[in-house]
Design a protein around this motif. Structure first.
Motif, short mmCIF file in Angstrom:
data_model
loop_
_atom_site.label_atom_id
_atom_site.label_comp_id
_atom_site.label_asym_id
_atom_site.label_seq_id
_atom_site.Cartn_x
_atom_site.Cartn_y
_atom_site.Cartn_z
N MET A 59 11.28 -3.08 -1.96
CA MET A 59 11.15 -2.55 -0.59
C MET A 59 9.93 -3.12 0.11
N ALA A 60 8.87 -3.36 -0.67
CA ALA A 60 7.63 -3.88 -0.10
C ALA A 60 7.64 -5.41 -0.04
N ALA A 118 10.20 2.97 -14.33
CA ALA A 118 10.53 1.53 -14.30
C ALA A 118 11.49 1.24 -13.15
N ALA A 119 12.47 2.11 -12.96
CA ALA A 119 13.44 1.90 -11.88
C ALA A 119 12.77 2.09 -10.51
N PHE A 120 11.92 3.11 -10.37
CA PHE A 120 11.21 3.35 -9.11
C PHE A 120 10.29 2.16 -8.78
N GLN A 143 0.83 -1.21 0.00
CA GLN A 143 0.00 0.00 0.00
C GLN A 143 0.86 1.27 0.00
N THR A 144 1.83 1.34 0.91
CA THR A 144 2.64 2.56 0.98
C THR A 144 3.58 2.65 -0.23
N ALA A 145 4.03 1.49 -0.74
CA ALA A 145 4.87 1.51 -1.95
C ALA A 145 4.05 2.05 -3.13
N ALA A 177 2.65 9.11 -6.04
CA ALA A 177 3.08 10.49 -5.76
C ALA A 177 4.26 10.88 -6.66
N MET A 178 5.17 9.94 -6.88
CA MET A 178 6.32 10.25 -7.73
C MET A 178 5.89 10.48 -9.18
N ARG A 179 4.92 9.72 -9.63
CA ARG A 179 4.41 9.95 -11.00
C ARG A 179 3.79 11.34 -11.12
N GLN A 180 3.04 11.73 -10.10
CA GLN A 180 2.44 13.07 -10.10
C GLN A 180 3.54 14.13 -10.12
#
Ligand code: HEM
Length: 132
Positions: A129-130, A120-122, A92-94, A100-103
């Motif tokens: 991480m998740a 793609a890298a993010f 969920q947080t990932a 948010a990063m796309r925005q």
């Protein structure tokens, strides 16, 4: 050498506009996170004062995108996965982070091809991480 070839050699750091550009992206990311109720779970994981975190994300981006490595050097090295390992990142947080990063990339008008590459890298990093 044609100008197209010269373009190909630019690092993501240069394409974003150097130090000011990576800072703009980091700031846009936390601005989006702070403004949107949809990012509540992600915001709650962060400290109240995001100033140091803004600084850190811009510093990390600089090194990670092929620019100066001063911030990482000042940390005595930095592993993005280890830093997040104890944060309890969930799918969920990932997902909120990625959204948010796309925005943010949209907000600062990252060129489409670079935005796709970064996305793609993010996505790979966030999933790892998740634990996905
Ligand atoms: C997958 C979802 C992610 C979550 C939930 C998350 C969450 C967090 C949290 C809670 C912090 C601590 C900041 C604070 O306390 O204010 C942090 C720091 C940071 N994050 Fe993430 N993060 C995620 C993904 C990423 C990704 C993909 C990157 C880089 C591409 C990244 C880069 C950073 C950096 C550079 C810091 C600052 C580290 C420091 O201050 O030492 N994060 N993150």
């Amino acid at each position: 050498m044609s100008s197209a070839e010269t373009q190909d050699r630019l690092s993501p750091y240069q394409m974003l506009g150097g130090a000011a550009g990576v800072r703009r992206l980091a700031d846009a990311f936390y601005d989006v996170m702070e403004a949107g109720p949809a990012y509540g779970a992600l915001r709650a994981m962060h400290q109240d004062d995001l100033a140091p975190t803004r600084e850190a994300l811009a510093g990390f981006f600089s090194a990670w995108m092929g620019g100066p490595r001063d911030w990482i050097t000042s940390q005595g090295g930095f592993c993005i996965m280890s830093r997040h390992a104890t944060m309890g990142v969930t799918p969920q947080t990932a997902g909120q982070w990625l959204h948010a990063m796309r925005q943010a990339m949209d907000k600062v008008a990252v060129p489409a091809a670079l935005a796709a590459e970064l996305d793609a890298a993010f996505t790979r990093l966030s999933r790892a991480m998740a634990g996905e």
